[in-house]
Write a protein that holds these residues in place. Structure first.
Motif, PDB file in Angstrom:
ATOM      1  N   VAL A   1       0.863  -1.055   0.031  1.00  0.00           N
ATOM      2  CA  VAL A   1       0.090   0.117   0.018  1.00  0.00           C
ATOM      3  C   VAL A   1       0.907   1.301  -0.118  1.00  0.00           C
ATOM      4  O   VAL A   1       0.524   2.010  -0.687  1.00  0.00           O
ATOM      5  CB  VAL A   1      -0.971   0.050   1.296  1.00  0.00           C
ATOM      6  CG1 VAL A   1      -1.757   1.502   1.117  1.00  0.00           C
ATOM      7  CG2 VAL A   1      -1.843  -1.172   1.171  1.00  0.00           C
ATOM      8  N   GLY A   2       1.966   1.234   0.808  1.00  0.00           N
ATOM      9  CA  GLY A   2       2.859   2.487   0.976  1.00  0.00           C
ATOM     10  C   GLY A   2       3.443   2.539  -0.601  1.00  0.00           C
ATOM     11  O   GLY A   2       3.667   3.918  -0.681  1.00  0.00           O
ATOM     12  N   ILE A   3       4.072   1.431  -1.144  1.00  0.00           N
ATOM     13  CA  ILE A   3       4.603   1.636  -2.453  1.00  0.00           C
ATOM     14  C   ILE A   3       3.692   2.168  -3.448  1.00  0.00           C
ATOM     15  O   ILE A   3       4.056   2.977  -4.323  1.00  0.00           O
ATOM     16  CB  ILE A   3       5.229   0.307  -2.800  1.00  0.00           C
ATOM     17  CG1 ILE A   3       6.344  -0.212  -1.921  1.00  0.00           C
ATOM     18  CG2 ILE A   3       5.740   0.358  -4.054  1.00  0.00           C
ATOM     19  CD1 ILE A   3       6.782  -1.303  -2.280  1.00  0.00           C
ATOM     20  N   GLY A   4       2.166   1.779  -3.407  1.00  0.00           N
ATOM     21  CA  GLY A   4       1.351   2.350  -4.461  1.00  0.00           C
ATOM     22  C   GLY A   4       1.102   3.685  -3.990  1.00  0.00           C
ATOM     23  O   GLY A   4       1.043   4.437  -5.143  1.00  0.00           O
ATOM     24  N   ILE A   5       0.830   3.925  -2.844  1.00  0.00           N
ATOM     25  CA  ILE A   5       0.722   5.480  -2.519  1.00  0.00           C
ATOM     26  C   ILE A   5       1.797   6.564  -3.048  1.00  0.00           C
ATOM     27  O   ILE A   5       1.815   7.348  -3.721  1.00  0.00           O
ATOM     28  CB  ILE A   5       0.660   5.941  -0.940  1.00  0.00           C
ATOM     29  CG1 ILE A   5      -0.930   5.164  -0.744  1.00  0.00           C
ATOM     30  CG2 ILE A   5       0.379   7.427  -0.522  1.00  0.00           C
ATOM     31  CD1 ILE A   5      -1.206   5.130   0.755  1.00  0.00           C
ATOM     32  N   LEU A   6       3.162   5.873  -2.796  1.00  0.00           N
ATOM     33  CA  LEU A   6       4.539   6.724  -3.176  1.00  0.00           C
ATOM     34  C   LEU A   6       4.313   6.779  -4.673  1.00  0.00           C
ATOM     35  O   LEU A   6       4.690   7.879  -5.513  1.00  0.00           O
ATOM     36  CB  LEU A   6       5.654   5.977  -2.767  1.00  0.00           C
ATOM     37  CG  LEU A   6       6.903   6.570  -2.992  1.00  0.00           C
ATOM     38  CD1 LEU A   6       6.784   7.974  -2.142  1.00  0.00           C
ATOM     39  CD2 LEU A   6       7.950   5.930  -2.253  1.00  0.00           C
ATOM     40  N   PHE A   7       4.098   5.644  -5.432  1.00  0.00           N
ATOM     41  CA  PHE A   7       4.113   5.692  -7.031  1.00  0.00           C
ATOM     42  C   PHE A   7       2.793   6.683  -7.448  1.00  0.00           C
ATOM     43  O   PHE A   7       3.166   7.162  -8.425  1.00  0.00           O
ATOM     44  CB  PHE A   7       3.727   4.312  -7.418  1.00  0.00           C
ATOM     45  CG  PHE A   7       3.232   4.205  -8.801  1.00  0.00           C
ATOM     46  CD1 PHE A   7       4.304   4.322  -9.748  1.00  0.00           C
ATOM     47  CD2 PHE A   7       1.812   3.972  -9.316  1.00  0.00           C
ATOM     48  CE1 PHE A   7       3.951   4.218 -11.233  1.00  0.00           C
ATOM     49  CE2 PHE A   7       1.561   4.178 -10.616  1.00  0.00           C
ATOM     50  CZ  PHE A   7       2.622   4.154 -11.768  1.00  0.00           C
ATOM     51  N   VAL A   8       1.610   6.570  -6.932  1.00  0.00           N
ATOM     52  CA  VAL A   8       0.805   7.486  -7.669  1.00  0.00           C
ATOM     53  C   VAL A   8       1.091   9.024  -7.052  1.00  0.00           C
ATOM     54  O   VAL A   8       1.125   9.974  -7.853  1.00  0.00           O
ATOM     55  CB  VAL A   8      -0.628   7.155  -6.949  1.00  0.00           C
ATOM     56  CG1 VAL A   8      -1.619   8.212  -7.067  1.00  0.00           C
ATOM     57  CG2 VAL A   8      -0.963   5.882  -6.923  1.00  0.00           C
ATOM     58  N   GLY A   9       1.587   9.454  -5.869  1.00  0.00           N
ATOM     59  CA  GLY A   9       1.982  10.770  -5.495  1.00  0.00           C
ATOM     60  C   GLY A   9       2.961  11.311  -6.321  1.00  0.00           C
ATOM     61  O   GLY A   9       3.151  12.159  -6.933  1.00  0.00           O
ATOM     62  N   THR A  10       4.042  10.270  -6.737  1.00  0.00           N
ATOM     63  CA  THR A  10       5.208  10.668  -7.599  1.00  0.00           C
ATOM     64  C   THR A  10       4.638  10.873  -9.081  1.00  0.00           C
ATOM     65  O   THR A  10       5.087  11.853  -9.777  1.00  0.00           O
ATOM     66  CB  THR A  10       6.182   9.485  -7.585  1.00  0.00           C
ATOM     67  OG1 THR A  10       6.724   9.540  -6.295  1.00  0.00           O
ATOM     68  CG2 THR A  10       7.543  10.003  -8.499  1.00  0.00           C
ATOM     69  N   PHE A  11       3.798  10.024  -9.551  1.00  0.00           N
ATOM     70  CA  PHE A  11       3.220  10.056 -10.881  1.00  0.00           C
ATOM     71  C   PHE A  11       2.753  11.368 -11.081  1.00  0.00           C
ATOM     72  O   PHE A  11       2.622  12.362 -12.027  1.00  0.00           O
ATOM     73  CB  PHE A  11       2.596   8.921 -11.179  1.00  0.00           C
ATOM     74  CG  PHE A  11       1.622   8.967 -12.387  1.00  0.00           C
ATOM     75  CD1 PHE A  11       2.298   8.488 -13.558  1.00  0.00           C
ATOM     76  CD2 PHE A  11       0.187   9.364 -12.402  1.00  0.00           C
ATOM     77  CE1 PHE A  11       1.661   8.985 -15.122  1.00  0.00           C
ATOM     78  CE2 PHE A  11      -0.285   9.546 -13.740  1.00  0.00           C
ATOM     79  CZ  PHE A  11       0.391   9.484 -14.871  1.00  0.00           C
TER      80      PHE A  11
ATOM     81  N   GLY B   1       2.690  14.209  -9.156  1.00  0.00           N
ATOM     82  CA  GLY B   1       3.514  15.135  -8.887  1.00  0.00           C
ATOM     83  C   GLY B   1       4.224  15.699 -10.204  1.00  0.00           C
ATOM     84  O   GLY B   1       4.580  16.673 -10.456  1.00  0.00           O
ATOM     85  N   VAL B   2       5.045  14.471 -10.544  1.00  0.00           N
ATOM     86  CA  VAL B   2       5.872  14.792 -11.824  1.00  0.00           C
ATOM     87  C   VAL B   2       4.960  15.285 -13.042  1.00  0.00           C
ATOM     88  O   VAL B   2       5.425  16.425 -13.820  1.00  0.00           O
ATOM     89  CB  VAL B   2       6.690  13.484 -12.153  1.00  0.00           C
ATOM     90  CG1 VAL B   2       7.359  13.510 -13.530  1.00  0.00           C
ATOM     91  CG2 VAL B   2       7.587  13.272 -11.146  1.00  0.00           C
ATOM     92  N   TYR B   3       3.808  14.627 -13.178  1.00  0.00           N
ATOM     93  CA  TYR B   3       3.010  15.099 -14.367  1.00  0.00           C
ATOM     94  C   TYR B   3       2.605  16.562 -14.511  1.00  0.00           C
ATOM     95  O   TYR B   3       2.650  17.183 -15.120  1.00  0.00           O
ATOM     96  CB  TYR B   3       1.887  14.146 -14.463  1.00  0.00           C
ATOM     97  CG  TYR B   3       1.099  14.352 -15.734  1.00  0.00           C
ATOM     98  CD1 TYR B   3       1.435  13.769 -17.108  1.00  0.00           C
ATOM     99  CD2 TYR B   3      -0.144  15.043 -15.465  1.00  0.00           C
ATOM    100  CE1 TYR B   3       0.895  14.097 -18.152  1.00  0.00           C
ATOM    101  CE2 TYR B   3      -0.769  15.589 -16.869  1.00  0.00           C
ATOM    102  CZ  TYR B   3      -0.349  14.904 -17.999  1.00  0.00           C
ATOM    103  OH  TYR B   3      -1.115  15.195 -19.307  1.00  0.00           O
ATOM    104  N   MET B   4       2.146  16.946 -12.999  1.00  0.00           N
ATOM    105  CA  MET B   4       1.439  18.328 -12.829  1.00  0.00           C
ATOM    106  C   MET B   4       2.698  19.222 -12.947  1.00  0.00           C
ATOM    107  O   MET B   4       2.559  20.414 -13.385  1.00  0.00           O
ATOM    108  CB  MET B   4       0.655  18.443 -11.498  1.00  0.00           C
ATOM    109  CG  MET B   4      -0.452  17.655 -11.578  1.00  0.00           C
ATOM    110  SD  MET B   4      -1.607  17.566 -10.149  1.00  0.00           S
ATOM    111  CE  MET B   4      -2.042  19.375 -10.302  1.00  0.00           C
ATOM    112  N   GLY B   5       3.716  18.858 -12.161  1.00  0.00           N
ATOM    113  CA  GLY B   5       4.878  19.883 -12.072  1.00  0.00           C
ATOM    114  C   GLY B   5       5.627  20.298 -13.358  1.00  0.00           C
ATOM    115  O   GLY B   5       5.761  21.390 -13.800  1.00  0.00           O
ATOM    116  N   PHE B   6       6.054  19.128 -14.092  1.00  0.00           N
ATOM    117  CA  PHE B   6       6.373  19.320 -15.496  1.00  0.00           C
ATOM    118  C   PHE B   6       5.302  20.002 -16.527  1.00  0.00           C
ATOM    119  O   PHE B   6       5.838  20.621 -17.251  1.00  0.00           O
ATOM    120  CB  PHE B   6       6.979  18.052 -16.136  1.00  0.00           C
ATOM    121  CG  PHE B   6       8.388  17.515 -15.338  1.00  0.00           C
ATOM    122  CD1 PHE B   6       9.276  17.942 -16.211  1.00  0.00           C
ATOM    123  CD2 PHE B   6       8.423  16.917 -14.081  1.00  0.00           C
ATOM    124  CE1 PHE B   6      10.472  17.625 -15.620  1.00  0.00           C
ATOM    125  CE2 PHE B   6       9.728  16.731 -13.794  1.00  0.00           C
ATOM    126  CZ  PHE B   6      11.033  17.196 -14.404  1.00  0.00           C
TER     127      PHE B   6
END
Length: 372
Positions: A35-45, A47-52
């Motif tokens: 679950v933690g890995i999934g949350i980290l994956f979604v947050g990174t995805f 954040g990177v998409y919106m930030g870039f």
């Protein structure tokens, strides 16, 4: 107006790869459950998409603004800026060399002097470029010629009312206007909207305006440009008149119109206005009291005994004692001239020969009445 969701496929793939990489590294270094890995994956995805995506949008806006500013900057200013920057860098290198010998703060002083010298050279070069080029011997005397050329080819924006009026075509043929005529696409759209109107009069006006534009484009002696306006500062205005004001300011152009309200608003905004009606009044025939002229009586006047005729430029001529002379060409003498809001009016009386002829006719009528 609904905003359309735009998804960038390369950015989506990049964000997906970044999310997978962060999740994989976190799984190796941190003791996280699924679950933690999934949350980290979604947050990174996300954040990177919106930030870039945000960074790329601002990058494109900056590039577009830079290109627009570059297109509107004269070549002299660009050359002056480059020359000033080069001179500033050379001055910075020479002046910062002694400071580099100082230990400790000498490095920071060198960088500061170098940056300040380059900045001052760039600013001075761009602001004094015109004066610099006037001093150069091979450009002496060309500045006045350039000013004359700029004024001669000063753009003039056509308003819808001036196109529908139609007299602009004859004015162009008379060679009184110099430089290109600019017709924005939103003016053509307004003409098309008028041409599609259910009102017969408005529909005919719109069609006449479109036909006039086509006629002016085909004429080799008239330079007319159809401008596709893409500037957001112009298109954000809702009214056509407001768009014309913004466009004239952006192009530093004058406006040709017959619209009274647009005329006054443009003058208040500091825009040069060319009014066809004012030109027509300026070139009307000038007459003085006591001069004679010929006029054809076409109708009765408002006052008893008056006849009314018109000159070729549309000026109304009121003739005394000409009520029953409709359809005749009379020689008249000007008595007074009045300028009104609707135009100019000339008051006249019949000439001596016409008056004698009229008196003779009246005497004959009286003799017939008296003697039977």
């Amino acid at each position: 107006m609904h905003n359309r969701l735009i998804i960038s496929r390369p950015l989506l793939i990049f964000a997906l790869i970044a999310g997978i990489w962060v999740a994989y590294v976190s799984h190796l270094l941190l003791d996280l459950n699924l679950v933690g890995i999934g949350i980290l994956f979604v947050g990174t995805f996300v954040g990177v998409y919106m930030g870039f995506g945000w960074a790329l949008s601002w990058w494109h806006r900056g590039v577009k603004a830079f290109n627009q500013h570059l297109d509107s900057t004269p070549v002299e200013v660009l050359l002056g800026g480059v020359a000033g920057l080069v001179v500033g860098i050379l001055v910075g290198v020479l002046s910062s060399f002694p400071l580099s010998m100082i230990r400790g703060v000498g490095v920071y002083c060198t960088i500061g002097v170098f940056l300040v010298s380059g900045y001052l050279g760039l600013v001075i070069g761009t602001r004094k470029a015109g004066e610099l080029f006037r001093v150069l011997p091979f450009t002496a005397g060309q500045d006045d010629v350039a000013i004359v050329d700029d004024n001669s080819y000063h753009a003039k924006v056509l308003d819808t009312s001036a196109i529908i009026d139609g007299r602009i075509y004859d004015v162009c043929l008379s060679n009184f206007l110099e430089g290109p005529l600019v017709v924005p696409t939103f003016v053509i759209e307004e003409l098309q909207h008028i041409a599609d109107s259910s009102d017969n009069i408005r529909r005919n006006k719109g069609r006449r305006g479109l036909e006039l534009l086509a006629k002016m484009q085909k004429h080799s002696g008239i330079k007319i440009d159809i401008m596709d306006v893409t500037d957001p500062h112009v298109l954000e205005e809702r009214e056509v008149d407001a768009k014309l004001i913004r466009l004239c300011k952006h192009l530093n152009a004058s406006i040709i119109t017959n619209d009274y309200n647009l005329n006054k608003v443009a003058e208040l905004q500091g825009i040069k206005v060319l009014n066809i009606n004012e030109l027509t009044n300026a070139v009307k025939i000038i007459v003085y009291p006591g001069e004679t002229m010929h006029v054809s009586i076409i109708k009765e006047g408002k006052e008893p005994g008056q006849g009314v005729g018109y000159l070729e430029d549309g000026t109304m001529v009121v003739v005394e004692d000409a009520q029953y002379e409709i359809g005749k060409d009379l020689e008249v003498i000007v008595t007074s001239v009045f300028q009104t809001a609707a135009g100019r009016m000339i008051f006249t009386r019949r000439g001596k020969e016409e008056s004698q002829h009229l008196n003779g006719s009246l005497q004959e009528v009286q003799e017939v009445n008296v003697y039977g």
